[in-house]
Design a protein around this motif. Structure first.
Motif, PDB file in Angstrom:
ATOM      1  N   ASP A 198     -22.790  16.639  38.647  1.00 58.03           N
ATOM      2  CA  ASP A 198     -22.371  17.177  40.238  1.00 58.03           C
ATOM      3  C   ASP A 198     -20.883  16.276  40.498  1.00 58.03           C
ATOM      4  O   ASP A 198     -19.931  17.126  41.063  1.00 58.03           O
ATOM      5  N   LEU A 199     -20.757  15.151  40.197  1.00 61.74           N
ATOM      6  CA  LEU A 199     -19.527  14.392  40.388  1.00 61.74           C
ATOM      7  C   LEU A 199     -18.504  15.055  39.352  1.00 61.74           C
ATOM      8  O   LEU A 199     -17.432  15.429  40.039  1.00 61.74           O
ATOM      9  N   LEU A 200     -18.851  15.527  38.324  1.00 58.60           N
ATOM     10  CA  LEU A 200     -17.817  15.975  37.209  1.00 58.60           C
ATOM     11  C   LEU A 200     -17.179  17.339  37.881  1.00 58.60           C
ATOM     12  O   LEU A 200     -15.984  17.785  37.970  1.00 58.60           O
ATOM     13  N   ALA A 201     -18.207  18.325  38.607  1.00 60.58           N
ATOM     14  CA  ALA A 201     -18.064  19.553  39.085  1.00 60.58           C
ATOM     15  C   ALA A 201     -16.984  19.459  40.377  1.00 60.58           C
ATOM     16  O   ALA A 201     -16.216  20.466  40.407  1.00 60.58           O
ATOM     17  N   ASP A 202     -17.387  18.519  41.148  1.00 58.56           N
ATOM     18  CA  ASP A 202     -16.600  18.344  42.357  1.00 58.56           C
ATOM     19  C   ASP A 202     -15.361  17.712  42.467  1.00 58.56           C
ATOM     20  O   ASP A 202     -14.511  17.853  43.404  1.00 58.56           O
ATOM     21  N   SER A 203     -14.998  16.887  41.391  1.00 54.88           N
ATOM     22  CA  SER A 203     -13.769  15.815  41.558  1.00 54.88           C
ATOM     23  C   SER A 203     -12.528  16.567  40.770  1.00 54.88           C
ATOM     24  O   SER A 203     -12.552  17.411  39.850  1.00 54.88           O
ATOM     25  N   ASP A 204     -11.425  16.327  41.445  1.00 50.32           N
ATOM     26  CA  ASP A 204     -10.064  16.812  40.919  1.00 50.32           C
ATOM     27  C   ASP A 204      -9.511  15.791  40.024  1.00 50.32           C
ATOM     28  O   ASP A 204      -9.168  15.957  39.086  1.00 50.32           O
ATOM     29  N   PHE A 205      -9.902  14.385  40.204  1.00 47.97           N
ATOM     30  CA  PHE A 205      -9.708  13.370  39.241  1.00 47.97           C
ATOM     31  C   PHE A 205     -11.017  12.658  38.997  1.00 47.97           C
ATOM     32  O   PHE A 205     -11.764  12.408  39.921  1.00 47.97           O
ATOM     33  N   VAL A 206     -11.347  12.581  37.596  1.00 56.93           N
ATOM     34  CA  VAL A 206     -12.527  11.707  37.199  1.00 56.93           C
ATOM     35  C   VAL A 206     -11.980  10.448  36.572  1.00 56.93           C
ATOM     36  O   VAL A 206     -11.164  10.589  35.759  1.00 56.93           O
ATOM     37  N   VAL A 207     -12.573   9.352  37.000  1.00 59.24           N
ATOM     38  CA  VAL A 207     -12.112   8.158  36.553  1.00 59.24           C
ATOM     39  C   VAL A 207     -13.137   7.681  36.018  1.00 59.24           C
ATOM     40  O   VAL A 207     -14.033   7.095  36.607  1.00 59.24           O
ATOM     41  N   LEU A 208     -13.023   7.003  34.741  1.00 63.38           N
ATOM     42  CA  LEU A 208     -14.282   6.163  33.892  1.00 63.38           C
ATOM     43  C   LEU A 208     -13.928   5.144  33.885  1.00 63.38           C
ATOM     44  O   LEU A 208     -13.033   4.485  33.055  1.00 63.38           O
ATOM     45  N   LEU A 209     -14.772   4.315  34.485  1.00 65.50           N
ATOM     46  CA  LEU A 209     -14.819   2.606  34.601  1.00 65.50           C
ATOM     47  C   LEU A 209     -15.834   1.895  34.102  1.00 65.50           C
ATOM     48  O   LEU A 209     -16.036   0.733  33.997  1.00 65.50           O
ATOM     49  N   THR A 210     -17.005   2.873  33.424  1.00 68.29           N
ATOM     50  CA  THR A 210     -18.031   1.940  33.442  1.00 68.29           C
ATOM     51  C   THR A 210     -17.792   0.952  31.893  1.00 68.29           C
ATOM     52  O   THR A 210     -17.149   1.232  30.833  1.00 68.29           O
ATOM     53  N   PRO A 211     -18.620  -0.073  31.782  1.00 65.04           N
ATOM     54  CA  PRO A 211     -18.506  -0.766  30.810  1.00 65.04           C
ATOM     55  C   PRO A 211     -19.024  -0.233  29.594  1.00 65.04           C
ATOM     56  O   PRO A 211     -20.032   0.666  29.698  1.00 65.04           O
ATOM     57  N   LEU A 212     -18.712  -0.515  28.193  1.00 70.41           N
ATOM     58  CA  LEU A 212     -19.478   0.296  27.051  1.00 70.41           C
ATOM     59  C   LEU A 212     -20.655  -0.341  26.810  1.00 70.41           C
ATOM     60  O   LEU A 212     -20.762  -1.667  26.525  1.00 70.41           O
ATOM     61  N   THR A 213     -21.839   0.198  26.987  1.00 71.29           N
ATOM     62  CA  THR A 213     -23.068  -0.286  26.622  1.00 71.29           C
ATOM     63  C   THR A 213     -23.822   0.868  25.786  1.00 71.29           C
ATOM     64  O   THR A 213     -23.391   1.945  25.472  1.00 71.29           O
TER      65      THR A 213
END
Ligand code: 8YV
Length: 327
Positions: A198-213
């Motif tokens: 849902d977040l992906l569908a609604d956003s004009d900008f998608v910012v990925l900040l999650t740590p790599l796990t």
């Protein structure tokens, strides 16, 4: 005899001097290139402490370092630590959170602005002498202010990005995170989206900040790009491996998304034939999220303090959570 500590990259003089108050220290000047394997092995054979920026601390590294007690990384991310192998050997790992939050958030906004307003592309355009009075619409970009920002990974850096975006650019903030953060929602007027799709569908900008796990490895792939708006701008400031890079390339080639701003890649340095480098709608930076002189100096000093604490029997403030019980 003082414990021996080896540092595999250049650090500021004052940090080296601080380490030398407590240890016998040797520092590899990484401007000369990566340290030869044999020489590293020789240093590790007698090291009690090791300071690095991103070297893999795995089984084969640890085998070369029988006396090792602590590894201190000059980074907040520590996906290069094999924490299971470190635990088996009883080696403590520390990292450098907090000091880089604002600097990385600034860079994230820079990527958003650069990708939306085509800053890098149009800079080249002017310098190559292509600017003419009839250009007009050809140079148009996309508004950042009042747009919808979707943040994946609402940690401290996510909060710093949300604050800038909400109060500097009047953006509407939504976030996806392992846990909900009501205090952050209230303070930053952000809304929680329980489903990533849902977040992906609604956003004009998608910012990925999650740590790599293991859980976030290739979190964003073909399906996720397909959910995004056709003119969405995708920003990655986490690690290259959190994205399926081939799917990103295809999404940009096929117009599934509009543009991207990248600081990190599957392989670093990026290969010269990577198709991302030929795309005018992709801003490519060389993993410089925290790279200001001031912040990198603070990170190096914090890493040095962590190592001093770890090797002198004090509790290091920033031991990585997976190994916290070893200290
Ligand atoms: C590092 C980073 O400086 O802190 C991190 O996790 O990505 C950067 O700030 C980089 O990994 C080199 O050490």
């Amino acid at each position: 005899m003082l414990p021996f500590v080896f540092v595999d990259r250049t650090i500021p003089d004052e940090v080296a001097a601080y380490l030398a108050e407590h240890f016998e220290v040797e520092i590899w000047d990484h401007q000369k290139g990566s340290i030869p394997k044999e020489l590293l092995g020789e240093k590790l054979s007698r090291a009690a402490g090791f300071m690095t920026g991103g070297r893999s601390i795995n089984e084969s590294f640890l085998e070369q370092a029988p006396l090792l007690k602590a590894v201190s990384t000059i980074s907040v991310g520590y996906n290069h630590f094999d924490t299971e192998a470190m635990r088996r050997r009883g080696v403590i790992g520390t990292h450098t959170p907090y000091v880089l939050d604002d600097t990385v958030a600034d860079l994230t906004l820079a990527l958003m602005l650069a990708a939306a307003r085509r800053v890098a592309e149009l800079d080249r355009y002017v310098k190559e002498g292509k600017w003419s009075r009839s250009d007009g619409v050809k140079l148009f970009g996309k508004d950042v202010h009042h747009a919808k920002l979707g943040i994946i990974g609402m940690g401290r850096i996510g909060e710093a990005v949300a604050k800038r975006a909400r109060f500097g650019f009047d953006m509407e903030i939504a976030y996806y995170n392992r846990s909900r953060k009501p205090e952050v929602e209230a303070r930053l007027q952000a809304s929680y989206t329980p489903q990533l799709q849902d977040l992906l569908a609604d956003s004009d900008f998608v910012v990925l900040l999650t740590p790599l796990t293991p859980q976030t490895n290739k979190l964003i792939g073909r399906e996720e790009f397909e959910r995004m708006k056709r003119d969405a701008i995708f920003i990655n400031v986490s690690r290259g491996q959190t994205v399926d890079e081939q799917a990103l390339i295809e999404a940009l080639q096929n117009g599934t998304i509009g543009a991207a701003g990248l600081d990190v890649y599957e392989q670093e340095p990026i290969q010269p034939d990577n198709p991302l480098l030929g795309m005018p709608n992709v801003v490519t930076l060389p993993h410089i999220g925290s790279a200001t002189t001031q912040t990198r100096n603070e990170m190096a000093m914090l890493a040095a303090r962590n190592l001093v604490h770890a090797l002198t029997g004090l509790q290091p403030a920033y031991i990585v959570s997976e190994l916290a019980d070893l200290s």
